[in-house]
Design a protein around this motif. Structure first.
Motif, mmCIF file in Angstrom:
data_model
loop_
_atom_site.group_PDB
_atom_site.id
_atom_site.type_symbol
_atom_site.label_atom_id
_atom_site.label_comp_id
_atom_site.label_asym_id
_atom_site.label_seq_id
_atom_site.Cartn_x
_atom_site.Cartn_y
_atom_site.Cartn_z
ATOM 1 N N ASN A 1 0.819 -1.212 0.000
ATOM 2 C CA ASN A 1 0.000 0.000 0.000
ATOM 3 C C ASN A 1 0.859 1.271 0.000
ATOM 4 O O ASN A 1 0.553 2.239 -0.690
ATOM 5 N N ASP A 2 1.907 1.277 0.840
ATOM 6 C CA ASP A 2 2.774 2.448 0.906
ATOM 7 C C ASP A 2 3.442 2.714 -0.446
ATOM 8 O O ASP A 2 3.554 3.868 -0.890
ATOM 9 N N LEU A 4 2.392 1.806 -3.478
ATOM 10 C CA LEU A 4 1.417 2.267 -4.461
ATOM 11 C C LEU A 4 0.987 3.703 -4.191
ATOM 12 O O LEU A 4 0.762 4.494 -5.108
ATOM 13 N N GLU A 5 0.869 4.058 -2.906
ATOM 14 C CA GLU A 5 0.506 5.437 -2.566
ATOM 15 C C GLU A 5 1.616 6.401 -2.986
ATOM 16 O O GLU A 5 1.344 7.476 -3.529
ATOM 17 N N THR A 6 2.868 6.006 -2.731
ATOM 18 C CA THR A 6 3.992 6.853 -3.123
ATOM 19 C C THR A 6 4.032 7.022 -4.645
ATOM 20 O O THR A 6 4.220 8.126 -5.165
ATOM 21 N N SER A 8 1.586 6.794 -6.736
ATOM 22 C CA SER A 8 0.469 7.653 -7.135
ATOM 23 C C SER A 8 0.791 9.121 -6.870
ATOM 24 O O SER A 8 0.541 9.991 -7.720
ATOM 25 N N ASN A 9 1.347 9.413 -5.685
ATOM 26 C CA ASN A 9 1.719 10.794 -5.361
ATOM 27 C C ASN A 9 2.746 11.335 -6.348
ATOM 28 O O ASN A 9 2.698 12.509 -6.737
ATOM 29 N N SER A 15 0.476 14.882 -2.719
ATOM 30 C CA SER A 15 -0.257 13.905 -1.919
ATOM 31 C C SER A 15 -1.628 14.462 -1.563
ATOM 32 O O SER A 15 -1.928 15.639 -1.799
ATOM 33 N N PHE A 16 -2.458 13.633 -0.951
ATOM 34 C CA PHE A 16 -3.788 14.063 -0.515
ATOM 35 C C PHE A 16 -3.680 15.214 0.473
ATOM 36 O O PHE A 16 -4.514 16.109 0.499
#
Length: 216
Positions: A1-2, A4-6, A8-9, A15-16
């Motif tokens: 998850n970390d 994929l989030e990175t 995406s950012n 970031s969000f």
């Protein structure tokens, strides 16, 4: 998850929470190399640009720095036949907290730019009354302001109280103790920026007062 989030950012550039991500930074270059996607011209259209596989593994090259001021004071008062009193006070003020994920990445200010929910200040005080085999303690902890859940402001400080009464048995190696946690059952600071139950669950929980009887 970390990972994929990175990734995406890095694709989006932010970031969000509003943190800027440079696609050319070491963190983004590493994330892009670990998230392997099917090419845009992949013959089966449904798979184009979707994730083919991930390459993950431990990397221990991050660095983190915390600076703050910490002070404490202890005092004992002999009250003669009324026993003795012990006073303790401590205070911590965090001045800065920075984190760098990889060498060459920008330094992230975890305290001032709302990238975490940590408290800037924490203070506590304890008063203990000892008389014969009995010992009574009142403990208070004050948590300072912290950023709210949506990173749009701060929440109010909060003071929590605990208390206990302890009786030492004759051989002095055994005791009975009654402890009350969250003594006044005070609710967490209201945070209108989040939904029900309207407090930041990253810092607080919904537990009320509770009592524990212990023998050791």
């Amino acid at each position: 998850n970390d990972l994929l989030e990175t990734e995406s950012n890095c694709q989006l550039g932010t970031s969000f929470g509003g943190q800027v991500f440079d696609p050319t930074s070491p963190t983004c270059v590493d994330a892009f190399s670990r998230v392997i996607r099917y090419p845009a011209d992949y013959p089966f259209g449904l798979a184009a640009n979707t994730i083919q596989y991930l390459s993950v593994g431990p990397v221990n090259i991050a660095s983190e720095t915390v600076n703050g001021i910490q002070a404490s004071l202890d005092y004992r008062l002999d009250a003669g036949r009324f026993g003795d009193f012990v006073f303790n006070a401590a205070y911590y003020d965090e001045l800065n907290h920075t984190f760098t994920n990889k060498p060459g990445d920008p330094e992230i200010d975890l305290l001032h730019n709302y990238n975490s929910y940590e408290f800037k200040t924490i203070g506590n005080g304890t008063v203990t009354w000892n008389i014969g085999p009995w010992s009574t303690t009142l403990h208070a902890t004050r948590y300072g302001r912290t950023v709210n859940f949506s990173f749009s402001g701060t929440t109010s400080p909060q003071i929590l109280y605990n208390a206990n009464i302890r009786y030492s048995l004759a051989d002095d190696n055994a005791y009975i103790q009654l402890t009350a946690k969250h003594l006044f059952d005070k609710k967490p600071p209201i945070d209108p920026s989040t939904g029900y139950p309207y407090y930041n669950f990253m810092n607080w929980n919904g537990y009320g007062s509770w009592v524990l009887l212990e023998m050791g």
